[in-house]
Design a protein around this motif. Structure first.
Motif, PDB file in Angstrom:
ATOM      1  N   VAL A   1       4.942  71.706  16.332  1.00 54.62           N
ATOM      2  CA  VAL A   1       3.639  71.735  15.651  1.00 54.62           C
ATOM      3  C   VAL A   1       3.003  73.118  15.808  1.00 54.62           C
ATOM      4  N   ALA A   2       3.063  73.648  17.027  1.00 56.54           N
ATOM      5  CA  ALA A   2       2.417  74.938  17.290  1.00 56.54           C
ATOM      6  C   ALA A   2       3.099  76.086  16.559  1.00 56.54           C
ATOM      7  N   THR A   3       4.426  76.070  16.566  1.00 54.62           N
ATOM      8  CA  THR A   3       5.158  77.209  15.982  1.00 54.62           C
ATOM      9  C   THR A   3       5.252  77.138  14.465  1.00 54.62           C
ATOM     10  N   THR A   4       4.821  76.031  13.859  1.00 52.38           N
ATOM     11  CA  THR A   4       4.902  75.944  12.398  1.00 52.38           C
ATOM     12  C   THR A   4       3.505  75.971  11.769  1.00 52.38           C
ATOM     13  N   PHE A   5       2.547  76.537  12.478  1.00 52.66           N
ATOM     14  CA  PHE A   5       1.190  76.666  11.918  1.00 52.66           C
ATOM     15  C   PHE A   5       1.301  77.411  10.579  1.00 52.66           C
ATOM     16  N   SER A   6       0.835  76.746   9.512  1.00 56.08           N
ATOM     17  CA  SER A   6       1.095  77.262   8.163  1.00 56.08           C
ATOM     18  C   SER A   6      -0.147  77.928   7.563  1.00 56.08           C
ATOM     19  N   THR A   7      -0.197  79.249   7.676  1.00 49.95           N
ATOM     20  CA  THR A   7      -1.376  79.977   7.168  1.00 49.95           C
ATOM     21  C   THR A   7      -1.536  79.830   5.651  1.00 49.95           C
ATOM     22  N   GLU A   8      -0.382  79.667   4.947  1.00 50.59           N
ATOM     23  CA  GLU A   8      -0.456  79.581   3.481  1.00 50.59           C
ATOM     24  C   GLU A   8      -1.253  78.365   3.009  1.00 50.59           C
ATOM     25  N   SER A   9      -1.334  77.346   3.861  1.00 49.79           N
ATOM     26  CA  SER A   9      -2.061  76.142   3.460  1.00 49.79           C
ATOM     27  C   SER A   9      -3.575  76.365   3.447  1.00 49.79           C
ATOM     28  N   ALA A  10      -4.004  77.535   3.943  1.00 50.06           N
ATOM     29  CA  ALA A  10      -5.431  77.852   3.909  1.00 50.06           C
ATOM     30  C   ALA A  10      -5.929  77.821   2.460  1.00 50.06           C
ATOM     31  N   GLY A  11      -5.078  78.270   1.529  1.00 47.80           N
ATOM     32  CA  GLY A  11      -5.433  78.262   0.099  1.00 47.80           C
ATOM     33  C   GLY A  11      -5.696  76.848  -0.391  1.00 47.80           C
TER      34      GLY A  11
END
Lengths: 260, 272
Positions: free
Chosen positions: A111-121
């Motif tokens: 969970v920690a290593t797959t933090f998905s910044t692209e989902s911010a959009g």
């Protein structure tokens, strides 16, 4: 606990650093996600433009449901979105041992290593639509906001549970890149007002796989349309999340890799 | 004649090998047996609620609308394609080079692969879902005209392939065409008519669709299936509509050929 918070913070920092190293890719991906969100309620707009409606629901009320759904998806995707694809990839390549060897809980590590910044959009697109539709539905009392917050968290828990169940499935259904479609299809029920579905579907969508909590019920709370009984549906949401975690941990034990 | 026979043998072999190759992963296809009916069920209830007491919407009555969504779902299984992703991957990894050594050009190879892959889709996705639609949902899935529907679906199959292959060809310039793919899939998903019949779009957007490839991929074959085609004020008989679709496929093929020739001059891999 403190160590886990530190690790998670570090992983978030790495994800942001990675995104800034490939800025253009990040900007394009986020933009496409954002545009996709703007176009997502198009069907609803076209239906209302044709002079018809979902009975008992105004255009902005339906948009509110869809915006809450998108925000919840964005938030869940930000935190849990990458777990399924990473698990699938590790299982297919036989490298899940690498995760198991880490001095951390494997699920937390993924969970920690797959933090998905692209989902911010995705989250921001949903938030913009939320502000727009909430502005048009009229004044919302403070109590309704409080009810909304509780239901929104419960809805995000459902999405997290679904992500974990799909990820767990990839331990046995090795390399099937279409597993996520199963979750997407079930979730499509949550994008529209639940009363348009038969009672059996409504019951399943609130008590069994509580997708109604992802968009419909939190939006209904804002609109003052929830009954006291609807709050019971919060419980199965957290049970669902717990079930997702339990299934995932159970499937890890069944992993049969022979070395990564 | 010999050349034709030779090409037919290549086509048959590539399609058969692709079928066998993907048969090993047939459970991938079986996901559609759950996903397709669930999406269809959602559409069914959405439109049943939206119609309420109204007789027609966008020129379609409720039964036609349900049949339309059933048709788009089933046609989707027959024409599904990822030639763009595949070509992009071959270019990025340099593996495209090996295709220059083969006695068949890559576009034909990819088309034959798609034939084999979709035949698998026919067996494991189309047929089970057709039976579910007919026997569980009770939908009348008999096309208005079977021969015209078959021709229209074949043309949609080709259109989808040529459009996707053209998108994939952009990798010869961009190397990584993921962004263009995502953008195209987004636009295509909306304007192909898979989400909502194009009759619901504003008039100017309907007229625009006549000149874009999207409607020929899902909307037109689905309308040919229902036996009624109109868009942007243009009302066509089924043979006329299929004729227009055929012309559009030829234009798309021409565009694809043009881009392909230019793309081949861009290829610079030195080993794979």
């Amino acid at each position: 606990m403190k160590r886990y918070v530190e690790v998670y913070k570090q992983c978030m920092y790495s994800a942001v650093q990675t995104a800034s190293a490939y800025r253009m890719n990040f900007i394009v991906s986020s933009l496409i996600t954002l545009i996709g969100n703007i176009l997502f309620p198009l069907v609803t707009l076209l239906i209302y433009r044709a002079g018809t409606s979902f009975p008992g629901w105004s255009l902005y009320e339906v948009l509110l449901i869809q915006s809450v759904f998108t925000m919840s998806s964005g938030l869940s995707s930000l935190v849990f979105g990458g777990v399924m694809w990473t698990t699938m990839s590790h299982v297919r390549e036989g490298s899940f041992e690498v995760v198991l060897l880490k001095p951390l809980n494997p699920l937390f590590y993924l969970v920690a290593t797959t933090f998905s910044t692209e989902s911010a959009g995705l989250f921001l697109g949903g938030a913009a639509l939320f502000v727009f539709s909430a502005w048009h539905v009229g004044a919302i009392p403070a109590l309704a906001w409080l009810q909304f917050a509780g239901m929104f968290i419960a809805g995000t828990a459902v999405l997290a549970g679904l992500s974990l169940m799909m990820a767990a499935m990839s331990f046995k259904w090795v390399g099937n890149s279409r597993i996520s479609e199963l979750a997407d299809s079930v979730l499509s029920v949550g994008k529209y007002p639940l009363p348009i579905f038969p009672k059996a579907v409504q019951a399943a969508a609130t008590m069994i796989i509580p997708v109604g909590m992802v968009g419909f019920l939190p939006a209904s709370a804002l609109l003052g349309r929830v009954q006291a009984g609807d709050f019971i549906a919060i419980l199965p949401c957290f049970i669902f999340l717990w079930a997702g975690m339990w299934v995932y941990r159970h499937m890890i034990r069944l992993y049969e890799g022979v070395g990564g | 004649m010999n050349r034709l026979k030779h090409n037919w043998r290549i086509c048959r072999s590539v399609a058969a090998v692709t079928y066998k190759e993907w048969s090993a992963y047939r459970t991938h296809s079986l996901v559609s047996v759950i996903v397709g009916p669930v999406y269809f069920m959602v559409q069914y209830f959405i439109w049943t609620a939206v119609y309420g007491g109204q007789a027609t919407l966008g020129g379609l009555d409720l039964q036609q609308m349900i049949r339309y969504f059933g048709a788009t779902a089933l046609i989707g299984y027959l024409i599904m394609d990822f030639a763009d992703w595949n070509l992009s991957m071959l270019v990025r990894t340099g593996k495209f080079l090996t295709f220059h050594l083969r006695p068949v050009d890559h576009r034909s190879f990819a088309l034959f692969q798609k034939l084999g892959h979709r035949f698998l889709g026919f067996v494991f996705e189309f047929l089970p879902c057709l039976l579910i639609f007919i026997f569980i949902f009770g939908i009348d899935m008999r096309p208005a005209s079977l021969p015209w529907t078959i021709v229209s679906v074949l043309l949609a199959f080709l259109m989808n392939f040529y459009v996707n292959y053209t998108i994939g060809l952009t990798s010869f310039w961009l190397v990584q065409s993921g962004g263009i793919r995502s953008a195209f899939m987004l636009v295509s998903g909306i304007f192909s008519g898979a989400l909502i019949p194009l009759d619901f779009f504003p008039h100017w957007l309907q007229v625009t669709q006549l000149f874009l490839p999207f409607q020929y991929i899902a909307y037109m074959p689905a309308m040919v299936f229902t036996g009624h085609y109109s868009l942007g004020g243009l009302e066509l008989s089924i043979p006329e509509a299929v004729g227009m679709q055929g012309a559009a496929v030829l234009v798309m093929f021409g565009c694809n050929e043009l881009v392909r020739r230019r793309a081949m001059k861009q290829f610079t891999a030195v080993g794979a």
